[in-house]
Structure formats: C-alpha cells, structure tokens
Design a protein around this motif. Structure first.
Motif, short mmCIF file in Angstrom:
data_model
loop_
_atom_site.label_atom_id
_atom_site.label_comp_id
_atom_site.label_asym_id
_atom_site.label_seq_id
_atom_site.Cartn_x
_atom_site.Cartn_y
_atom_site.Cartn_z
N GLU A 101 -8.04 -4.41 -2.78
CA GLU A 101 -9.40 -4.25 -2.25
C GLU A 101 -9.49 -5.13 -1.03
O GLU A 101 -9.39 -6.35 -1.14
CB GLU A 101 -10.44 -4.69 -3.28
CG GLU A 101 -10.68 -3.70 -4.39
CD GLU A 101 -11.79 -4.17 -5.32
OE1 GLU A 101 -12.84 -4.64 -4.82
OE2 GLU A 101 -11.57 -4.10 -6.54
N LYS A 141 -2.18 -8.26 -13.54
CA LYS A 141 -3.55 -8.03 -13.07
C LYS A 141 -4.34 -9.33 -12.99
O LYS A 141 -4.20 -10.21 -13.83
CB LYS A 141 -4.30 -7.12 -14.03
CG LYS A 141 -3.70 -5.77 -14.24
CD LYS A 141 -4.50 -5.00 -15.27
CE LYS A 141 -3.81 -3.69 -15.60
NZ LYS A 141 -4.57 -2.91 -16.59
N LYS A 176 0.82 -1.21 0.00
CA LYS A 176 0.00 0.00 0.00
C LYS A 176 0.86 1.27 0.00
O LYS A 176 0.49 2.27 -0.61
CB LYS A 176 -0.93 0.02 1.22
CG LYS A 176 -2.09 -0.93 1.10
CD LYS A 176 -2.97 -0.84 2.35
CE LYS A 176 -4.21 -1.69 2.21
NZ LYS A 176 -5.08 -1.62 3.41
N LYS A 208 -2.83 -2.45 -6.52
CA LYS A 208 -4.24 -2.12 -6.32
C LYS A 208 -4.81 -3.21 -5.44
O LYS A 208 -4.80 -4.39 -5.80
CB LYS A 208 -4.97 -2.02 -7.65
CG LYS A 208 -4.47 -0.85 -8.47
CD LYS A 208 -5.26 -0.63 -9.72
CE LYS A 208 -4.66 0.58 -10.44
NZ LYS A 208 -5.00 0.64 -11.82
#
Length: 140
Positions: free
Chosen positions: A71, A82, A61, A69
């Motif tokens: 969540e 990704k 982070k 990225k």
C-alpha cells in the motif's frame, strides 16, 4: 570437409550458449524470508535483468510469485509473512549493504552473509546483483 565445418559450427554454438548462460547467472539477486530472526531463511533467487536501475518496490510489485501486498510504499505481506500491528508484528527489511544500515537492531548473520536493518523503504532500496535482502517478521 563438411564434418569439420559442422564440428566447428557446433563448437561456436556451444561457446555462444555458455557465454549467454554465464551472463544470465550474473543478473540474479537473492531474497530471503524468515518468520523470526533466529529462524532458517527460505531463499528465492530472482532474475533482475529487467529491473536494472529500478528499486526493490518495482521488483516486489512485478514478481507475483512473491505474493507481495503493498500500500503506497508500505510492504504489508510477502511470501506469507504479514504485518499484524494488533500483535505488534511487522516486516523488517534487512540488507547486506552496510551503507543502508539504519542501526535499528543488531545485524543478522545467515549463511555467512551479514544483514543490516535498512534505514530507507522499499522505494529507495536498489536492485543489484550484489544486493541481498532478508524479510523478517519482527516484534516490538
């Protein structure tokens, strides 16, 4: 006399600098990124001095250069790799720390380091100068 004192002072400064730099070198951790398990990793070395006692999620982070990225505790992207569940692709995290081996797939050996699939998420993987992590785009 002044020249001798100056020479001694310069030596002291050089020794102190060398000691400080040597200490900094020990506070680094290696992260690797590959788009497929048989590919060639791209490595990044991170100064971990500020992450002592923290977990991998904290580093991901904070280090904007990694482009992570996240969540919740799910890593969706890092360094251009990704998750794409429509293509059955996801980011697997491997570690050189055998105690975190989840046994989900065969170990990967890169540059004389054996990496094991991790059985825990990024919120439970520790930051350490001995830890090496490899992020791999996997398919299921």
């Amino acid at each position: 006399m002044k020249k001798k004192l100056l020479v001694v002072a310069m030596l002291v400064v050089m020794i102190m600098t060398a000691v400080l730099l040597a200490g900094c070198a020990a506070d680094k951790m290696q992260l690797g990124f590959i788009a497929e398990a048989d590919g060639t990793p791209e490595y990044v070395t991170i100064n971990i001095k500020d992450y002592e006692g923290k977990m991998l999620i904290d580093l991901l982070k904070a280090e904007e250069s990694l482009g992570a990225k996240i969540e919740g505790t799910m890593l969706n992207e890092i360094k251009g790799i990704k998750n794409d569940f429509s293509k059955n692709e996801f980011i697997s995290i491997y570690s050189n720390m055998k105690e975190y081996d989840g046994g989900f797939s065969d170990p990967i050996i890169k540059d004389d380091v054996t990496y094991y699939t991790t059985k825990v998420g990024i919120d439970e993987l520790p930051i350490s100068k001995d830890a090496k992590y490899l992020f791999v785009l996997s398919k299921y």
